[in-house]
Design an enzyme around this catalytic site. Structure first.
Site, PDB file in Angstrom:
ATOM      1  N   GLY A   1      -0.698   4.975  -9.110  1.00 43.97           N
ATOM      2  CA  GLY A   1       0.048   5.309  -8.327  1.00 43.97           C
ATOM      3  C   GLY A   1       0.005   7.261  -8.343  1.00 43.97           C
ATOM      4  O   GLY A   1       0.949   7.739  -7.762  1.00 43.97           O
TER       5      GLY A   1
ATOM      6  N   GLU B   1      -4.643   1.787 -13.643  1.00 40.54           N
ATOM      7  CA  GLU B   1      -4.681   1.147 -12.364  1.00 40.54           C
ATOM      8  C   GLU B   1      -5.009   2.648 -11.254  1.00 40.54           C
ATOM      9  O   GLU B   1      -4.210   2.119 -10.073  1.00 40.54           O
ATOM     10  CB  GLU B   1      -3.446   0.452 -12.371  1.00 40.54           C
ATOM     11  CG  GLU B   1      -3.621  -0.642 -13.425  1.00 40.54           C
ATOM     12  CD  GLU B   1      -2.520  -1.638 -13.113  1.00 40.54           C
ATOM     13  OE1 GLU B   1      -1.541  -1.262 -12.528  1.00 40.54           O
ATOM     14  OE2 GLU B   1      -2.453  -2.669 -14.297  1.00 40.54           O
ATOM     15  N   PRO B   2      -5.791   3.333 -11.711  1.00 40.92           N
ATOM     16  CA  PRO B   2      -5.459   3.792 -10.058  1.00 40.92           C
ATOM     17  C   PRO B   2      -6.593   3.345  -8.673  1.00 40.92           C
ATOM     18  O   PRO B   2      -6.795   1.997  -8.773  1.00 40.92           O
ATOM     19  CB  PRO B   2      -6.764   5.132 -10.290  1.00 40.92           C
ATOM     20  CG  PRO B   2      -7.518   4.179 -11.453  1.00 40.92           C
ATOM     21  CD  PRO B   2      -6.703   3.144 -12.207  1.00 40.92           C
ATOM     22  N   GLY B   3      -5.945   3.400  -7.887  1.00 41.03           N
ATOM     23  CA  GLY B   3      -6.069   2.610  -6.365  1.00 41.03           C
ATOM     24  C   GLY B   3      -6.640   4.238  -5.288  1.00 41.03           C
ATOM     25  O   GLY B   3      -7.712   4.686  -5.326  1.00 41.03           O
ATOM     26  N   ARG B   4      -5.450   4.247  -5.313  1.00 43.05           N
ATOM     27  CA  ARG B   4      -5.655   5.438  -3.359  1.00 43.05           C
ATOM     28  C   ARG B   4      -6.270   6.810  -4.352  1.00 43.05           C
ATOM     29  O   ARG B   4      -6.626   6.975  -3.506  1.00 43.05           O
ATOM     30  CB  ARG B   4      -3.758   5.604  -3.168  1.00 43.05           C
ATOM     31  CG  ARG B   4      -3.478   6.402  -1.913  1.00 43.05           C
ATOM     32  CD  ARG B   4      -2.521   7.550  -2.224  1.00 43.05           C
ATOM     33  NE  ARG B   4      -1.339   6.373  -1.753  1.00 43.05           N
ATOM     34  CZ  ARG B   4      -0.945   5.892  -1.007  1.00 43.05           C
ATOM     35  NH1 ARG B   4      -1.165   6.132   0.065  1.00 43.05           N
ATOM     36  NH2 ARG B   4       0.132   4.599  -1.259  1.00 43.05           N
TER      37      ARG B   4
ATOM     38  N   ARG C   1      -0.585   2.449   8.492  1.00 45.94           N
ATOM     39  CA  ARG C   1       0.458   3.736   7.442  1.00 45.94           C
ATOM     40  C   ARG C   1       0.739   4.158   8.281  1.00 45.94           C
ATOM     41  O   ARG C   1       2.316   4.482   8.349  1.00 45.94           O
ATOM     42  CB  ARG C   1      -1.106   4.149   6.592  1.00 45.94           C
ATOM     43  CG  ARG C   1      -1.769   3.342   5.799  1.00 45.94           C
ATOM     44  CD  ARG C   1      -2.354   3.905   4.900  1.00 45.94           C
ATOM     45  NE  ARG C   1      -0.959   4.955   3.443  1.00 45.94           N
ATOM     46  CZ  ARG C   1      -0.217   5.937   3.865  1.00 45.94           C
ATOM     47  NH1 ARG C   1      -1.483   6.803   4.355  1.00 45.94           N
ATOM     48  NH2 ARG C   1       0.373   6.867   2.655  1.00 45.94           N
TER      49      ARG C   1
ATOM     50  N   CYS D   1      -0.119  -3.688  21.665  1.00 47.81           N
ATOM     51  CA  CYS D   1       1.048  -3.461  22.599  1.00 47.81           C
ATOM     52  C   CYS D   1       2.095  -3.575  21.809  1.00 47.81           C
ATOM     53  O   CYS D   1       2.899  -4.460  21.722  1.00 47.81           O
ATOM     54  CB  CYS D   1       1.174  -5.001  23.702  1.00 47.81           C
ATOM     55  SG  CYS D   1      -0.869  -4.660  24.865  1.00 47.81           S
TER      56      CYS D   1
ATOM     57  N   TYR E   1      -5.739   1.719   1.612  1.00 47.14           N
ATOM     58  CA  TYR E   1      -4.291   1.477   2.313  1.00 47.14           C
ATOM     59  C   TYR E   1      -5.523   1.621   3.751  1.00 47.14           C
ATOM     60  O   TYR E   1      -3.931   1.784   4.956  1.00 47.14           O
ATOM     61  CB  TYR E   1      -2.929   1.392   1.856  1.00 47.14           C
ATOM     62  CG  TYR E   1      -2.646   1.742   0.407  1.00 47.14           C
ATOM     63  CD1 TYR E   1      -2.740  -0.010  -0.022  1.00 47.14           C
ATOM     64  CD2 TYR E   1      -2.838   2.260  -0.614  1.00 47.14           C
ATOM     65  CE1 TYR E   1      -2.733  -0.100  -1.710  1.00 47.14           C
ATOM     66  CE2 TYR E   1      -2.789   2.208  -1.610  1.00 47.14           C
ATOM     67  CZ  TYR E   1      -2.552   1.256  -2.165  1.00 47.14           C
ATOM     68  OH  TYR E   1      -2.702   0.892  -3.328  1.00 47.14           O
TER      69      TYR E   1
HETATM   70  C1  LIG Z   1      -0.873  -1.048  -5.903  1.00 51.77           C
HETATM   71  C2  LIG Z   1      -0.859  -0.905  -7.404  1.00 51.77           C
HETATM   72  C3  LIG Z   1      -1.551   0.370  -8.220  1.00 51.77           C
HETATM   73  C4  LIG Z   1      -2.101   0.632  -7.292  1.00 51.77           C
HETATM   74  O1  LIG Z   1      -1.521   1.897  -6.264  1.00 51.77           O
HETATM   75  P1  LIG Z   1      -2.513   2.773  -5.958  1.00 51.77           P
HETATM   76  O2  LIG Z   1      -0.859   3.953  -5.180  1.00 51.77           O
HETATM   77  O3  LIG Z   1      -2.701   2.735  -4.951  1.00 51.77           O
HETATM   78  O4  LIG Z   1      -2.820   3.918  -7.624  1.00 51.77           O
HETATM   79  C5  LIG Z   1      -1.396  -0.481  -9.437  1.00 51.77           C
HETATM   80  N1  LIG Z   1      -1.094  -0.859  -9.616  1.00 51.77           N
HETATM   81  C6  LIG Z   1      -0.255  -2.167  -9.465  1.00 51.77           C
HETATM   82  C7  LIG Z   1       0.960  -3.172 -10.633  1.00 51.77           C
HETATM   83  C8  LIG Z   1      -0.091  -2.709  -8.253  1.00 51.77           C
HETATM   84  O5  LIG Z   1       0.514  -2.509  -7.713  1.00 51.77           O
END
Ligand SMILES: *Cc1c(COP(=O)(O)O)cnc(C)c1O
Length: 418
Positions: A239, A273-276, A312, A342, A371
């Site tokens: 997050g 759990e990093p993503g973004r 987004r 469209c 994303y």
């Molecule tokens: C989406 C998600 C993440 C990653 O979130 P980011 O904001 O991209 O870091 C981590 N854990 C869970 C359970 C998620 O659904």
């Protein structure tokens, strides 16, 4: 920090001019910087190095298999939310014992697949799900390792669509009910309780929601341990935000510095759990200007990337910086940068002051690595973009541009229609 910078008039991806890449691969084109990805991933491993941890990259931010492989080679795990993501994580060589599985709607087939694969743990989001996992594990004659996803009722102060940790959200188990759920879980024969999980939302730009949420989780953990329920894995979710515009989000180091002291005296393995925050600024989307159109109130810059390529802005009203791939001395003008799809919601930028662009010139949509491609679709029967990874002066195609044939590959005209 990322490696998309101007050298003179030209925007570069690491050591290669973006123009060189658009000439070779066409547009719309996703470009990722290998060294930025690596650096962002290592910022996490460095930040948490003094505490036992696993960095489980959240696949949904960007599940390209080459990118997953990069993290796997550097010790990364995976946070998955579907059977498809499990499949991709395994194909990329991520060890099953570094895979955690969240999501409110896991199907029987997905649960079986994950049990067969021997993942580290399920992050369970409801009592029904818990019982279903227990039942399936019983049939398979094994014990399913689980954590409960606890909803700590914390406002992450982000966009409402990407907040997940408040009472009104579908995610997790209300923290007040946590103790009761753990009691239930510990009595189920084919469940092995090993962890606790939370994830409160995305694009969070302060440390305080993480600290507050962790405090609440630790309070619950203390209650659990008085009942003899000892948690080994503490999964704090992802997050962390990135800078799309002028945000100044904390970095992994800030997170670690504020959270690790709270864990003093506890013997735990931490999961992050990093993503973004790993992939977001490591990718751009390059698009070509097709037409310019003067409206009554503003100018429309019509480009070849649409909401099907990057949703987004349409979905969250998200802001992405737009930069010319070749800088020119030009006046600025107020414009909407729109795609060919469209729908009136098909835009990359609204009412934006931009240096005038001309037909045929390229724009880079910054911060498109998370994303972006992962949320793309074939809407309007548009083949999806190509993805390229750059490392220094080298570039590698990591996903081919889709063709028209791809659009009909799995469709059938049955006999009665012939
Ligand atoms: C989406 C998600 C993440 C990653 O979130 P980011 O904001 O991209 O870091 C981590 N854990 C869970 C359970 C998620 O659904």
């Amino acid at each position: 920090m990322h490696l998309f910078k101007y050298h003179g008039r030209e925007l570069f991806a690491e050591d290669i001019a973006v123009t060189e890449l658009t000439e070779k691969y066409g547009t719309p084109l996703y470009i990722y910087s290998y060294n930025t990805l690596l650096r962002h991933f290592q910022a996490y491993t460095d930040a948490f190095k003094d505490y036992p941890h696993i960095i489980c990259f959240a696949l949904k931010a960007n599940p390209n298999i080459a990118i997953l492989r990069l993290f796997a080679k550097n010790g990364g795990g995976a946070d998955i939310v579907s059977g498809g993501e499990l499949y991709k994580a395994l194909k990329a060589g991520i060890p099953p014992k570094k895979i955690v599985y969240a999501g409110v709607g896991k199907t029987k087939e997905e649960i079986r697949f994950a049990l067969r694969s021997k993942i580290l743990m399920f992050n369970v989001e409801s009592e029904d799900e818990l019982r279903e996992i227990n039942r399936i594990a019983g049939v398979m004659r094994l014990k399913a390792p689980i954590a409960l996803r606890i909803n700590p009722d914390i406002d992450p102060e982000t966009h409402p669509y990407i907040a997940t940790g408040l009472k009104r959200h579908k995610f997790g188990i209300p923290i007040e009910d946590g103790l009761e759920y753990y009691r239930v879980a510990s009595r189920l024969k084919n469940i092995k309780v090993i962890g606790i999980h939370k994830h409160i939302g995305s694009q969070i730009t302060k440390v305080s929601p993480f600290v507050d949420a962790l405090r609440r989780i630790l309070f619950l953990m203390d209650k659990l341990s008085t009942e003899g329920l000892n948690i080994q894995y503490l999964d704090i979710g992802g997050g962390l935000g990135i800078s799309y515009r002028d945000e100044e989000p904390p970095v992994p180091e800030d997170l670690a510095r504020n959270l690790i002291p709270l864990l003093k005296g506890r013997r735990l393995a931490l999961i992050v759990e990093p993503g973004r925050s790993i992939v977001g600024n490591a990718g751009i989307l390059v698009t070509k200007t097709l037409y310019l159109k003067k409206g009554e109130e503003k100018e429309f810059v019509i480009v070849d990337a649409g909401m099907n390529d990057l949703i987004r802005p349409s979905l969250y009203g998200a802001y992405h910086q737009l930069l010319p791939v070749v800088r020119k001395k030009r006046n600025t003008t107020l414009c909407d940068v729109v795609g060919p799809v469209c729908e009136s919601s098909d835009f990359l930028a609204k009412e934006r002051e931009l240096k005038r662009v001309k037909q045929g010139e390229y724009l880079a949509v910054m911060g498109a690595g998370a994303y972006g491609f992962s949320m793309s679709s074939n809407y309007n029967s548009r083949p999806r973009a190509a993805e390229v990874m750059v490392r220094g002066r080298e570039h590698f195609l990591i996903r081919e541009r889709e063709t028209y044939r791809d659009l009909i590959r799995s469709e059938r005209i049955q006999g009665f229609l012939k």
